[in-house]
Enzyme design. Sequence first.
Site, PDB file in Angstrom:
ATOM      1  CG  ASP A   1      -3.229   4.586   0.571  1.00 41.30           C
ATOM      2  OD1 ASP A   1      -3.251   4.600  -0.679  1.00 41.30           O
ATOM      3  OD2 ASP A   1      -4.108   4.039   1.262  1.00 41.30           O
TER       4      ASP A   1
ATOM      5  NE  ARG B   1      -9.669   8.791   4.191  1.00 42.90           N
ATOM      6  CZ  ARG B   1     -10.153   8.181   5.274  1.00 42.90           C
ATOM      7  NH1 ARG B   1      -9.708   6.977   5.607  1.00 42.90           N
ATOM      8  NH2 ARG B   1     -11.060   8.757   6.029  1.00 42.90           N
TER       9      ARG B   1
ATOM     10  CG  ASN C   1      -1.936   1.087   1.219  1.00 47.96           C
ATOM     11  OD1 ASN C   1      -1.615   2.232   0.921  1.00 47.96           O
ATOM     12  ND2 ASN C   1      -3.167   0.771   1.552  1.00 47.96           N
TER      13      ASN C   1
ATOM     14  NE  ARG D   1       6.527  21.511   4.380  1.00 47.83           N
ATOM     15  CZ  ARG D   1       5.991  21.317   5.583  1.00 47.83           C
ATOM     16  NH1 ARG D   1       4.706  20.984   5.686  1.00 47.83           N
ATOM     17  NH2 ARG D   1       6.712  21.436   6.677  1.00 47.83           N
TER      18      ARG D   1
ATOM     19  CG  HIS E   1      -5.822  -1.765   9.831  1.00 50.07           C
ATOM     20  ND1 HIS E   1      -6.049  -0.685   9.005  1.00 50.07           N
ATOM     21  CD2 HIS E   1      -5.811  -1.264  11.080  1.00 50.07           C
ATOM     22  CE1 HIS E   1      -6.203   0.405   9.722  1.00 50.07           C
ATOM     23  NE2 HIS E   1      -6.053   0.080  10.997  1.00 50.07           N
ATOM     24  N   GLY E   2      -2.265  -2.678  10.187  1.00 51.30           N
ATOM     25  CA  GLY E   2      -1.366  -2.700  11.326  1.00 51.30           C
ATOM     26  C   GLY E   2      -0.291  -3.763  11.267  1.00 51.30           C
TER      27      GLY E   2
ATOM     28  CD  GLU F   1      -7.248  -0.621   1.074  1.00 51.27           C
ATOM     29  OE1 GLU F   1      -6.755  -1.650   1.572  1.00 51.27           O
ATOM     30  OE2 GLU F   1      -7.057   0.525   1.545  1.00 51.27           O
TER      31      GLU F   1
ATOM     32  CG  HIS G   1      -3.981   8.983   1.516  1.00 53.21           C
ATOM     33  ND1 HIS G   1      -4.740   8.217   0.659  1.00 53.21           N
ATOM     34  CD2 HIS G   1      -4.290   8.556   2.772  1.00 53.21           C
ATOM     35  CE1 HIS G   1      -5.459   7.359   1.354  1.00 53.21           C
ATOM     36  NE2 HIS G   1      -5.227   7.546   2.648  1.00 53.21           N
TER      37      HIS G   1
ATOM     38  CD  GLN H   1       2.958   3.470   9.803  1.00 48.21           C
ATOM     39  OE1 GLN H   1       3.056   2.316  10.228  1.00 48.21           O
ATOM     40  NE2 GLN H   1       3.659   4.482  10.295  1.00 48.21           N
TER      41      GLN H   1
ATOM     42  CB  THR I   1      -5.765   4.548   9.893  1.00 44.82           C
ATOM     43  OG1 THR I   1      -5.630   3.538   8.900  1.00 44.82           O
ATOM     44  CG2 THR I   1      -5.802   3.908  11.266  1.00 44.82           C
TER      45      THR I   1
ATOM     46  CG  HIS J   1      -8.504   4.018   1.185  1.00 43.14           C
ATOM     47  ND1 HIS J   1      -8.670   3.925   2.548  1.00 43.14           N
ATOM     48  CD2 HIS J   1      -9.729   4.333   0.681  1.00 43.14           C
ATOM     49  CE1 HIS J   1      -9.941   4.167   2.852  1.00 43.14           C
ATOM     50  NE2 HIS J   1     -10.594   4.438   1.734  1.00 43.14           N
TER      51      HIS J   1
END
Length: 260
Positions: free
Chosen positions: A8, A44, A6, A17, A213-214, A69, A49, A236, A99, A42
């Site tokens: 993102d 959103r 991912n 910035r 996730h995580g 996603e 992002h 992440q 998140t 993703h």
Amino acid sequence: MKLGVNIDHVAVLREARKVNDPDILNALYVATQNGADQITIHLREDRRHIQDADAYAIMKYSNVGVNLECSINRAILDIVTDLKPHRTTLVPEKREEVTTEGGLDVVGHEDEIAYAIELLHDYLIPVSLFIDPTIEAVEKSKELGAEMVELHTGAFANLYAMLSSSLPHSNHSIKELELPRHELSIRLEKSILAIDEAAKHAKKIGLEVAAGHGLNYHNVHEMMKIAEITELNIGQSIVARSIFSGLGEAVKEMKRLTSR
């Protein structure tokens, strides 16, 4: 094991910035050159992002499958049907969240999810549902017509981090999990068992199984023990590691950890 990277959080850094640095297409190239089997993004509703232009560019230039996603918002779905990704993973979404906080409420939003799946299928786009690891959610996902489920590993990851990292000693400690270690250990084992049982049931009734996730370099080995899980989507932690090692090395190391 298929590794979906991912990217993102590369866009998160760029949007901080409002410049084109880091370039999302550079991230796409480096990730796929170093072991990513799939790119996950993703799109959103708040565009915090990934932007529409990013999604179109990634679809155009990616030489691996793109897992997009998104929520069940109709305006977003219209973009997705135009993009025609290799797969769409439907996820819950709240503007105020940092998140994604949990799995789709596949029972409470059954009609809306069924409509989204039918629409995506009309465009020949396979659908995965991002769900909490429960038998009920797995069975409802099958009933709704999804081809795949992605099991939400956030609860597991939080418990693991509170037991095995510096998180409890930081400003981001999870207050409700500030518990004795033996209690955390019991909860962790229960969370792993829930994921394992959900994965086995999903496979039994004909669903493909992913998880995410995580997940990070310290806890991913627990998911590798569950044979029914054939795909992990991780972002992440890879981008965080890349600050110190470079993105290519970060992806290579995660690919090594997720190889069977």
